[in-house]
Design a protein around this motif. Structure first.
Motif, PDB file in Angstrom:
ATOM      1  N   THR A 439      25.678  12.487   7.388  1.00 47.61           N
ATOM      2  CA  THR A 439      25.517  11.656   6.256  1.00 47.61           C
ATOM      3  C   THR A 439      24.398  10.548   6.742  1.00 47.61           C
ATOM      4  O   THR A 439      23.793   9.987   5.558  1.00 47.61           O
ATOM      5  N   TYR A 440      24.245  10.083   7.784  1.00 46.23           N
ATOM      6  CA  TYR A 440      23.702   9.026   8.356  1.00 46.23           C
ATOM      7  C   TYR A 440      22.182   9.283   8.303  1.00 46.23           C
ATOM      8  O   TYR A 440      21.313   8.244   7.994  1.00 46.23           O
ATOM      9  N   LEU A 441      21.754  10.615   8.826  1.00 42.86           N
ATOM     10  CA  LEU A 441      20.651  10.920   9.319  1.00 42.86           C
ATOM     11  C   LEU A 441      19.664  10.555   8.135  1.00 42.86           C
ATOM     12  O   LEU A 441      18.386   9.924   8.500  1.00 42.86           O
ATOM     13  N   ASN A 442      19.700  10.907   6.818  1.00 41.57           N
ATOM     14  CA  ASN A 442      18.577  10.606   5.998  1.00 41.57           C
ATOM     15  C   ASN A 442      18.350   9.011   5.933  1.00 41.57           C
ATOM     16  O   ASN A 442      17.279   8.574   5.281  1.00 41.57           O
ATOM     17  N   MET A 443      19.182   8.047   6.244  1.00 37.44           N
ATOM     18  CA  MET A 443      19.065   6.785   6.104  1.00 37.44           C
ATOM     19  C   MET A 443      17.909   6.202   6.557  1.00 37.44           C
ATOM     20  O   MET A 443      17.283   5.274   6.497  1.00 37.44           O
ATOM     21  N   VAL A 444      17.456   7.166   7.866  1.00 38.31           N
ATOM     22  CA  VAL A 444      16.557   6.685   8.759  1.00 38.31           C
ATOM     23  C   VAL A 444      15.105   6.590   8.110  1.00 38.31           C
ATOM     24  O   VAL A 444      14.571   5.599   8.163  1.00 38.31           O
ATOM     25  N   TRP A 445      14.658   7.474   7.133  1.00 41.41           N
ATOM     26  CA  TRP A 445      13.869   7.166   6.517  1.00 41.41           C
ATOM     27  C   TRP A 445      13.933   6.669   5.093  1.00 41.41           C
ATOM     28  O   TRP A 445      13.110   6.089   4.368  1.00 41.41           O
ATOM     29  N   SER A 446      15.206   6.833   4.408  1.00 45.37           N
ATOM     30  CA  SER A 446      15.503   6.303   3.233  1.00 45.37           C
ATOM     31  C   SER A 446      15.576   4.743   2.971  1.00 45.37           C
ATOM     32  O   SER A 446      15.122   4.081   2.100  1.00 45.37           O
ATOM     33  N   ALA A 447      16.155   4.243   4.050  1.00 46.57           N
ATOM     34  CA  ALA A 447      16.107   2.793   3.955  1.00 46.57           C
ATOM     35  C   ALA A 447      14.883   1.939   4.228  1.00 46.57           C
ATOM     36  O   ALA A 447      14.730   1.143   3.081  1.00 46.57           O
ATOM     37  N   PRO A 448      13.998   2.321   5.080  1.00 49.72           N
ATOM     38  CA  PRO A 448      12.707   1.703   4.809  1.00 49.72           C
ATOM     39  C   PRO A 448      12.211   1.915   3.268  1.00 49.72           C
ATOM     40  O   PRO A 448      11.366   0.815   2.802  1.00 49.72           O
ATOM     41  N   LEU A 449      12.176   2.953   2.795  1.00 49.40           N
ATOM     42  CA  LEU A 449      11.622   3.418   1.537  1.00 49.40           C
ATOM     43  C   LEU A 449      12.031   2.444   0.480  1.00 49.40           C
ATOM     44  O   LEU A 449      11.337   1.763  -0.482  1.00 49.40           O
ATOM     45  N   GLN A 450      13.627   2.419   0.496  1.00 48.62           N
ATOM     46  CA  GLN A 450      14.318   1.269  -0.555  1.00 48.62           C
ATOM     47  C   GLN A 450      13.836  -0.009  -0.334  1.00 48.62           C
ATOM     48  O   GLN A 450      13.463  -0.824  -1.268  1.00 48.62           O
ATOM     49  N   VAL A 451      13.543  -0.354   0.907  1.00 48.42           N
ATOM     50  CA  VAL A 451      13.289  -2.051   1.151  1.00 48.42           C
ATOM     51  C   VAL A 451      11.914  -1.939   0.776  1.00 48.42           C
ATOM     52  O   VAL A 451      11.723  -2.968   0.081  1.00 48.42           O
ATOM     53  N   ILE A 452      10.776  -1.386   0.838  1.00 48.73           N
ATOM     54  CA  ILE A 452       9.459  -1.321   0.366  1.00 48.73           C
ATOM     55  C   ILE A 452       9.507  -1.545  -0.981  1.00 48.73           C
ATOM     56  O   ILE A 452       8.770  -2.355  -1.630  1.00 48.73           O
ATOM     57  N   LEU A 453      10.259  -0.471  -1.750  1.00 48.06           N
ATOM     58  CA  LEU A 453       9.924  -0.397  -3.187  1.00 48.06           C
ATOM     59  C   LEU A 453      10.507  -1.790  -3.776  1.00 48.06           C
ATOM     60  O   LEU A 453       9.937  -2.287  -4.676  1.00 48.06           O
ATOM     61  N   ALA A 454      11.775  -1.913  -3.154  1.00 52.90           N
ATOM     62  CA  ALA A 454      12.238  -3.340  -3.706  1.00 52.90           C
ATOM     63  C   ALA A 454      11.505  -4.419  -3.599  1.00 52.90           C
ATOM     64  O   ALA A 454      11.495  -5.486  -4.482  1.00 52.90           O
ATOM     65  N   LEU A 455      10.818  -4.617  -2.555  1.00 55.36           N
ATOM     66  CA  LEU A 455       9.862  -5.890  -2.057  1.00 55.36           C
ATOM     67  C   LEU A 455       8.872  -5.732  -3.153  1.00 55.36           C
ATOM     68  O   LEU A 455       8.434  -6.891  -3.682  1.00 55.36           O
ATOM     69  N   TYR A 456       8.412  -4.565  -3.417  1.00 57.91           N
ATOM     70  CA  TYR A 456       7.015  -4.507  -4.463  1.00 57.91           C
ATOM     71  C   TYR A 456       7.542  -5.018  -5.572  1.00 57.91           C
ATOM     72  O   TYR A 456       6.795  -5.828  -6.378  1.00 57.91           O
ATOM     73  N   LEU A 457       8.644  -4.576  -6.111  1.00 56.91           N
ATOM     74  CA  LEU A 457       9.179  -4.866  -7.415  1.00 56.91           C
ATOM     75  C   LEU A 457       9.625  -6.823  -7.745  1.00 56.91           C
ATOM     76  O   LEU A 457       8.853  -7.193  -8.713  1.00 56.91           O
ATOM     77  N   LEU A 458       9.905  -7.030  -6.430  1.00 58.00           N
ATOM     78  CA  LEU A 458      10.266  -8.327  -6.289  1.00 58.00           C
ATOM     79  C   LEU A 458       8.864  -9.104  -6.451  1.00 58.00           C
ATOM     80  O   LEU A 458       8.880 -10.430  -7.043  1.00 58.00           O
ATOM     81  N   TRP A 459       8.036  -8.819  -5.797  1.00 55.76           N
ATOM     82  CA  TRP A 459       6.611  -9.545  -5.689  1.00 55.76           C
ATOM     83  C   TRP A 459       6.093  -9.683  -7.039  1.00 55.76           C
ATOM     84  O   TRP A 459       5.485 -10.646  -7.403  1.00 55.76           O
ATOM     85  N   LEU A 460       6.166  -8.563  -7.921  1.00 54.04           N
ATOM     86  CA  LEU A 460       5.830  -8.342  -9.096  1.00 54.04           C
ATOM     87  C   LEU A 460       6.533  -9.720 -10.192  1.00 54.04           C
ATOM     88  O   LEU A 460       5.915 -10.119 -10.924  1.00 54.04           O
ATOM     89  N   ASN A 461       7.793  -9.770  -9.629  1.00 54.19           N
ATOM     90  CA  ASN A 461       8.549 -10.566 -10.506  1.00 54.19           C
ATOM     91  C   ASN A 461       8.346 -11.969  -9.951  1.00 54.19           C
ATOM     92  O   ASN A 461       8.312 -12.866 -11.178  1.00 54.19           O
ATOM     93  N   LEU A 462       8.486 -12.328  -8.931  1.00 54.19           N
ATOM     94  CA  LEU A 462       8.421 -13.869  -8.437  1.00 54.19           C
ATOM     95  C   LEU A 462       7.150 -14.104  -7.597  1.00 54.19           C
ATOM     96  O   LEU A 462       7.137 -15.333  -6.935  1.00 54.19           O
ATOM     97  N   GLY A 463       6.372 -13.194  -7.450  1.00 53.49           N
ATOM     98  CA  GLY A 463       5.113 -13.701  -6.720  1.00 53.49           C
ATOM     99  C   GLY A 463       5.470 -14.063  -5.335  1.00 53.49           C
ATOM    100  O   GLY A 463       6.370 -13.538  -4.591  1.00 53.49           O
ATOM    101  N   PRO A 464       4.765 -14.697  -4.508  1.00 52.60           N
ATOM    102  CA  PRO A 464       4.610 -15.116  -3.292  1.00 52.60           C
ATOM    103  C   PRO A 464       5.903 -15.613  -2.555  1.00 52.60           C
ATOM    104  O   PRO A 464       6.095 -15.317  -1.591  1.00 52.60           O
TER     105      PRO A 464
END
Length: 1434
Positions: A439-464
């Motif tokens: 169950t943990y194995l997929n988190m190895v690539w999924s966690a970084p993906l989630q972080v990158i997407l979230a940060l991108y959307l946050l940047w759009l929202n609040l800028g630097p």
């Protein structure tokens, strides 16, 4: 423009028009959009899927389904749809022929749709040919087609209702028919077709409904509902469980893994660099056993020292299970993308509330979108989990299967490097780790993906300003990583101590009788507690670490939000924190929390398991006596009887309660040493091989029995006279009758030849004979008289050492007896076991069940168990942690509410006032939150350690205080399970689960409060949803708890069988029975997975239903927000919807944790279970303690003494009246089963008297504490038991004596030279069971123990039976000299040892038959005379 011309004659019809579709209170699509996009979307979907699906079907052929009405209907409708579409096409051609201009789209779209319908019809038939009972691809196709059709339908109806409408009747009618047909197709695809011909499920009495379930039933896990209902009505039993799916069974999974492992090993070997194997014996020939899993698996069992290139288990697992597991990647990626839909829709919703002009339908549209995306997320996520868990389950099956197969072929030298405790750990804990890893194995690539997407959307929202939050997160990552590494080191340390503790417990349980006889329980209890103390130190450190972990886990998101918002509002006063920015960001931060914390956990969860092996002993299976002899072969009545008779087992069968169908306990506890030997001999003879190797089988039996066996089995006239026989023996009397004698000395052959030749040679052998022949000669004639076939006396074996005890629950094997044939439901086949072999009463009595099965408790876990656990923690700590929990969540709610007030602050001249006040209060609430989190984490973690310490001490104390009968009834597997698995749960699982449970509970309640604050109207729906939730949860817990129990009960036999196999591996190999044992092991693993599989599906079933409840909360929260949008502030809408978005996760956790809580608390229940069993008498009774120098004389009186082994059994000893004076040497003799050993058991109060009393030096021994008694009497027991530890510890566990005293004892026991020659002298480590010493040396060590204790009363129990003559003489002479002034009771096998004793007591059938000096008894010419005559002493 090109499209306009394509859609209409004059180009007046655009593809998209905002004013028609969006900015209007009554939206619609343009005609062009309807005729192109809405028609082409379903077609495109099917054509894209087709090649992949076709490939999949051609590879997975499940057999052929016969035509059914369902299938005929689907096919017919498909053709009808094709006809309808092409009717449109021909109508267009017809119009053209009349000279009307038809837009090209009206020719293209019907053509495409018609061809697509033909493709759909083709697929319907292809699926039937390939055995697909229900298809997800087709269902989705019909669903998309219907949705697109509905949009067009609405538009057509609206157009037709207009007053001056221009209606195209033919096309409208065909479209109405088309829509209805698509709807019917959709309904039909919801149902499942019949099973394919020749499929497994037809012959299966209880097949798993999954394979025949429809697609909808599968994605919602509806198919398990039947079992859930059944489990809710009454507790599930193992008979209710479905068979495993074929692809999950051992026979399917294990061979593939083994094959891939071999390939991988071959590859590793092919490498140019030489690979060093840890197998000490690589030259072992291939195919040396039927199961050819040769040394390759060595690397899997023994950690290989090779660094060059080890075969990689990970690669093998990937090859074996990869393709199926890869599907989970797809689902996970899909789910990760969908997670971000929530915050984005929330943004739109807040904008909608702010924009008073927006048409109402947009709000409802967003609400629907939010709900649908949430539901899809649920379905996708749980498909993902299901694949992971099933993969994990298969990996576990495969690993256990491979290890088991390996265990049967592993070389002896490789086996020495390990012990039972470790290998059972490998089977249970480490195979489990593999499961969790899936169950943990997929988190190895999924966690970084989630972080990158979230940060991108946050940047759009609040800028630097987001970078401030990112900085905090990045700072936290090393903190988490350090903690993960630390956790790992602690885990390894904990595993080490746990292994040591389990190893010691294993030895204690195996040698419990010796511990009781020596009164050593306390010394060993202290040893266990010392190891446990180390373990608890590590646990405490882990607890502190866990507290810090929880603190960072809870506080990181808050700190991130705080820093981001602070930077955002301070860098530029024109930056306004409005609802949209604040709550969308919060929702994104919440998504970020999970991947950031999970990554370190994933890394640390890949902890490697250690692996191991077991020692060799005389081996009896836990099965009926007959099964132990047949050992998997067919019963041939006459031959079987001849074998039983030749091996002198007839008299024993008369004694056993159900003859040869009596169940034998684990390791043969209810047989005497001699009987075990005879059973394993009978097994060998029955097997009818060509070569026989006898490793001293005559040592444990009485002399006349030995003679009977030699004559009837081994000797020149025996059953085996035409076979090659190799006999290892200490007995000289048999030597004249053998063909060749090989004399061994110091591990080499010193002489070889026939008896006469060796005598003539006058070498070592002749010398040896002259020394010992006289002693043996006396024995030799001992058998010439009475013993004949009547053999070892008729009296009961239950008289021998009282180990026959029925199952306390009274589950008896049912059996019907006709005159000559028995059918035993336990053995499950006809065995014509003749009436002679049965006692007559057996017809009335039911067969005995000796070993208690590990029982599954049923029903709900009682509150008293929780209360008991709280008391073990300490009530102050318990309530303190609850208080801190609540304060944490109150602070959290307050801070978010404060944020919503802040975002509603009015904007004056482009800035907000009071920013600093808002920010500082927000920060203050956060700090309060952090402190209370830290407090409750510490409290719970420490409380957990305290509780597990108390529970372990109690359990250990209660088990050690249990009487011997308890250990004979309870398989050691069950007890070890309590000390390993259950205790592990209490140590490491329960505190975590409590934290998560409390956390989820508070979160859910908090979310409901917020939603009610924002939209009080929600009070109408929250209670009913709560009820549904509660009902679903109770429904689930009833079944889940029972499944968990069934799973853990079916886990015990897997380990017990494994344990037994490891102990008897040489026997299994010798009889070439590996295949049968592998099959048995596979069946047991499958039985275990049969309970595990429904339990994982039940988890998914529950989660899907609960998340639907959660999704309904999201739906209503946003729906009510839309309805009352004119009276609500944007801040409150943001707050309420962002909380509701989290509810699903929390609800899921809450149920998961409440059921985890229940299932884990079962461990506490099972630890407490043993505290309610019967106990021995107290170890010490203060007021009755005898004087310290008691007994001074050593006078033993039996007054009308009687003994029985259980309430419902006859007396084993009756009316024993005898006084033994201080310093007397008394021999106790009698045939097997006369009650000789029972007398010693009574003297040590291993069994309490049924009547009468025993008085030692005027003290009634029943009145004093057991330890006061057992410390003052010494026994040299029948089988010399040693424990792993130093020699010194084995002699003096309490360290009461000085080194000089120990050396003196060793010198008197003739061991001084041997011990002095050892490198570590007294600190020499004994192996488990003393395997690294010879039997003789072990027996002498037991003598040294006796010499060290030097008590007034010494008991020798058949101690001379298994020893060679030299050792025997050493022991006898030492006893004569050193125990001159002591009372010595000897249970004699060889009469010559007691001929010089002062008195002999002759027992028969539990009564004293004769008593007097040997010379007097010989003159009486009674039983003693007969025995002496047999022994050639007169």
């Amino acid at each position: 423009m090109a499209l306009r011309g394509f859609c209409s004659a004059d180009g007046s019809d655009p593809l998209w028009e905002w004013n028609v579709t969006w900015n209007t209170s009554n939206p619609d699509f343009t005609k062009c959009f309807q005729n192109t996009v809405l028609v082409w979307v379903p077609c495109a979907y099917l054509w894209v899927c087709f090649p992949f699906y076709f490939l999949h079907l051609s590879r997975h052929d499940r057999g052929y389904i016969q035509m059914t009405h369902l299938n005929k209907a689907k096919t017919a409708l498909g053709f009808l749809l094709w006809i309808v579409c092409w009717a449109d096409l021909f109508y267009s051609f017809w119009e053209r022929s009349w000279g009307r201009f038809v837009a090209p789209v009206l020719l293209v779209s019907p053509t495409l749709l018609g061809v697509t319908m033909l493709l759909a019809t083709f697929l319907i038939q292809l699926e039937r040919r390939k055995g697909v009972q229900s298809s997800g691809i087709m269902l989705t196709f019909w669903l998309i087609a219907l949705l697109c059709a509905l949009a067009i339908l609405r538009s057509k109806i609206m157009a037709a209702l207009k007053e001056d409408a221009d209606v195209d009747v033919f096309r409208d009618v065909t479209f109405y028919i088309y829509s209805s047909l698509v709807l019917i197709e959709l309904v039909l695809s919801c149902f499942s077709d019949r099973s394919p011909l020749f499929s497994e499920t037809i012959n299966d009495p209880n097949p798993c409904p999954e394979s025949s379930a429809s697609f909808l039933s599968r994605i919602t896990f509806w198919w398990i509902t039947g079992m859930m209902v059944q489990g809710y009505r009454q507790p599930l039993e193992s008979a209710d469980l479905w068979s495993l799916n074929k692809e999950d069974m051992s026979e399917q999974v294990v061979p593939i893994l083994v094959k891939n492992w071999k390939k991988e090993c071959a590859k590793a070997r092919k490498q140019p660099v030489k690979v060093v194997y840890s197998s000490k014996d690589p030259a072992r020939p291939k195919g040396s056993s039927k199961v050819d899993v040769n040394e390759e698996a060595e690397a899997l069992i023994v950690k290989s020292p090779a660094k060059e290139r080890d075969p990689s288990l990970f690669k093998v697992l990937y090859k074996t299970f990869g393709p199926y597991f890869l599907m989970s990647f797809l689902f996970k990626a899909l789910h990760d993308l969908m997670m971000f839909a929530g915050p984005e829709i929330l943004k739109l919703l807040i904008n909608f509330v702010n924009d008073q002009q927006a048409p109402d339908w947009q709000g409802y549209f967003y609400t629907a979108l939010l709900f649908i995306s949430a539901c899809l997320q649920t379905l996708v996520l749980h498909q993902y989990f299901h694949i992971c868990f099933v993969s994990g389950m298969r990996v576990k099956t495969a690993v256990i299967g491979a290890v088991y197969r390996k265990a049967l072929v592993i070389t002896n030298s490789a086996r020495k490097s390990s012990t039972v405790g470790e290998i059972v750990n490998l089977m249970s804990v480490d195979a489990q780790r593999f499961m969790d890893l899936a169950t943990y194995l997929n988190m190895v690539w999924s966690a970084p993906l989630q972080v990158i997407l979230a940060l991108y959307l946050l940047w759009l929202n609040l800028g630097p300003s987001v970078l401030a939050g990112v900085a905090v997160m990045i700072l936290m990552v090393p903190v988490n990583a350090v903690m993960a590494m630390k956790t790992k080191t602690y885990q390894v340390a904990h595993m080490k101590s746990k292994d040591n503790r389990i190893k010691l417990m294993n030895e204690i349980l195996n040698g419990i009788k010796v511990l009781k006889l020596y009164a050593w329980e306390l010394a060993f209890k202290d040893k266990v507690l010392a190891i446990r103390q180390e373990e608890l130190k590590v646990l405490k450190k882990s607890a502190y670490l866990g507290a810090v972990g929880t603190f960072t886990w809870v506080c990181t998101p808050f700190l991130v939000a705080l820093s981001t918002f602070a930077v955002y509002v301070t860098i530029d006063e024109n930056n306004i924190l409005d609802a949209q920015k604040a709550f969308v960001s919060l929702a994104l931060f919440n998504i970020l929390r999970f991947p950031l914390n999970i990554l370190p956990m994933v890394i640390s969860s890949i902890v490697q398991g250690s692996v191991a092996y077991v020692p060799q002993q005389a081996w009896i299976q836990n099965d009926s006596l007959q099964e132990n002899i047949l050992f998997g072969r067919q019963l041939q009545e006459r031959y079987y009887k001849a074998v039983v008779e030749a091996c002198a087992l007839l008299p024993d069968l008369e004694i056993l309660p159900s003859g040869d169908l009596t169940e034998i306990g684990e390791k043969g506890v209810n047989l005497s040493g001699g009987q075990k030997q005879r059973v394993s001999l009978a097994r060998a003879v029955y097997c009818d091989s060509d070569i026989y190797l006898f490793d001293d089988p005559l040592s444990a039996v009485d002399a006349h029995v030995g003679k009977h066996i030699f004559e009837n089995v081994i000797g020149p006239k025996g059953m085996l006279k035409n076979k090659t026989r190799l006999l290892v023996t200490h007995g000289i009397s048999y030597l004249p009758q053998v063909d060749v004698i090989i004399v061994m000395s110091g591990g080499k052959i010193s002489e070889m030849g026939s008896y006469q030749e060796l005598l003539a040679r006058d070498g070592d052998f002749a010398e040896f004979l002259r020394t010992y022949a006289s002693a043996e000669q006396e024995q030799d004639e001992q058998d010439n008289g009475s013993a004949g076939i009547g053999g070892p006396g008729k009296e009961g074996k239950q008289m021998e050492n009282g180990m026959l005890v029925t199952d306390a629950v009274g589950k008896q094997m049912q059996r019907q007896l006709s005159n000559s044939s028995t059918y035993s439901s336990d053995i499950g086949r006809h065995c014509n076991s003749t009436a002679e072999l049965q006692k007559d009463e057996a017809k009335k009595e039911e067969a005995w069940k000796l070993v208690e099965a590990d029982k599954a408790q049923t029903g709900q876990v009682k509150l008293s168990v929780y209360w008991g656990y709280m008391r073990a923690i300490g009530l102050f700590l318990s309530f303190l942690s609850i208080l801190l929990f609540i304060s944490n969540h109150v602070a959290s709610l307050a801070s978010n509410y404060w944020l919503s007030l802040w975002t509603d602050d009015p904007v004056v001249n482009g800035t907000q006032e009071h920013t600093t006040v808002r920010l500082s209060v927000y920060g203050g609430l956060g700090i309060l939150q952090g402190l209370s989190v830290f407090g409750y984490s510490m409290a719970v973690s420490l409380g957990g350690v305290l509780a597990s310490r108390r529970l372990h001490v109690d359990l250990l104390h209660h088990v050690l205080r249990s009487p011997m009968s308890f250990f004979e009834r309870t398989p050691s597997g069950n007890l070890v399970n309590r000390f390993s698995k259950e205790l592990d749960t209490v140590d490491s699982m329960i505190p975590q689960v409590i934290k998560m449970f409390m956390g989820s509970l508070c979160n859910v309640i908090g979310a409901c409060i917020v939603i009610l604050l924002a939209t009080p109207i929600a009070a109408i729906v929250i209670p009913p949803l709560g009820l549904i939730y509660f009902f679903v949860q109770r429904f689930y817990v009833a079944s889940s708890r029972q499944l968990k129990r069934l799973e853990s009960v079916s886990r015990s036999p897997v380990y017990s069988h494994f344990n037994q196999t490891l102990l008897g591996v040489s026997v299994i190999r010798a009889f070439e029975e590996q295949d049968r044992f592998i099959h048995q092991s596979d069946l047991k693993v499958d039985d275990n997975q049969k309970a595990y599989y429904p339990s994982i599906v039940a988890n998914r079933w529950l989660a899907v239903r609960l998340e639907c409840v959660g999704n309904c909360i999201v739906l209503f929260a946003s729906l009510f927000a839309v309805i009352s949008r004119h009276s609500l502030s944007a801040g409150l809408v943001g707050l309420s919807v962002s909380y509701s978005l989290q509810v699903t996760t929390y609800l899921n956790w809450l149920v998961r944790m409440s059921s985890e809580m229940e299932t884990n608390v079962v461990a506490v229940e099972r630890l407490k279970e043993y505290s309610e069993i019967e106990k021995e008498a107290p170890w010490r009774i203060q007021e009755m303690t005898p004087p310290s120098d008691w007994p001074q004389v050593g006078r033993v009186e039996f007054r009308n003494y009687g003994l029985r082994y259980r309430e419902d059994l006859d007396l084993v000893l009756k009316r024993i009246n005898v006084t033994i004076n201080g310093g007397e040497k008394v021999g106790i003799v009698g045939r097997t089963g006369a009650g000789k050993s029972s007398l010693t058991l009574g003297l040590f109060r291993i069994n309490e008297p049924a009547e009468g009393e025993i008085i030692i030096d005027d003290v009634n021994i029943a009145k004093i504490g057991l330890h006061d008694l057992r410390f003052k009497i010494t026994i040299i027991p029948q089988d010399p038991v040693l424990f792993s530890g130093s020699l010194r510890m084995n002699l003096d566990p309490f360290s009461k004596y000085s080194d000089e005293e120990v050396w003196t004892a060793l010198e008197l026991a003739h061991l001084k030279d041997f011990v002095s020659s050892l490198p570590d002298k007294l600190n020499h480590e004994c192996a488990e069971g003393g395997e690294n010493l010879s039997v003789g040396q072990r027996q002498l060590l037991c003598l040294a123990r006796a010499l060290l204790r030097k008590t007034k009363i010494l008991v020798l129990d058949e101690a001379t039976a298994a020893v060679d003559l030299e050792t025997d003489n050493l022991i006898q002479s030492t006893i004569r000299t050193q125990f001159d002034d002591c009372t010595v009771l000897t249970i004699a096998h060889r009469l010559n040892t007691i001929m010089d004793y002062m008195r002999v007591i002759v027992l028969d059938k539990g009564e004293i038959l004769e008593c007097g000096s040997p010379s007097d008894l010989l003159q009486q010419k009674g039983l003693f005379y007969t025995m002496a005559k047999d022994a050639g002493l007169v």
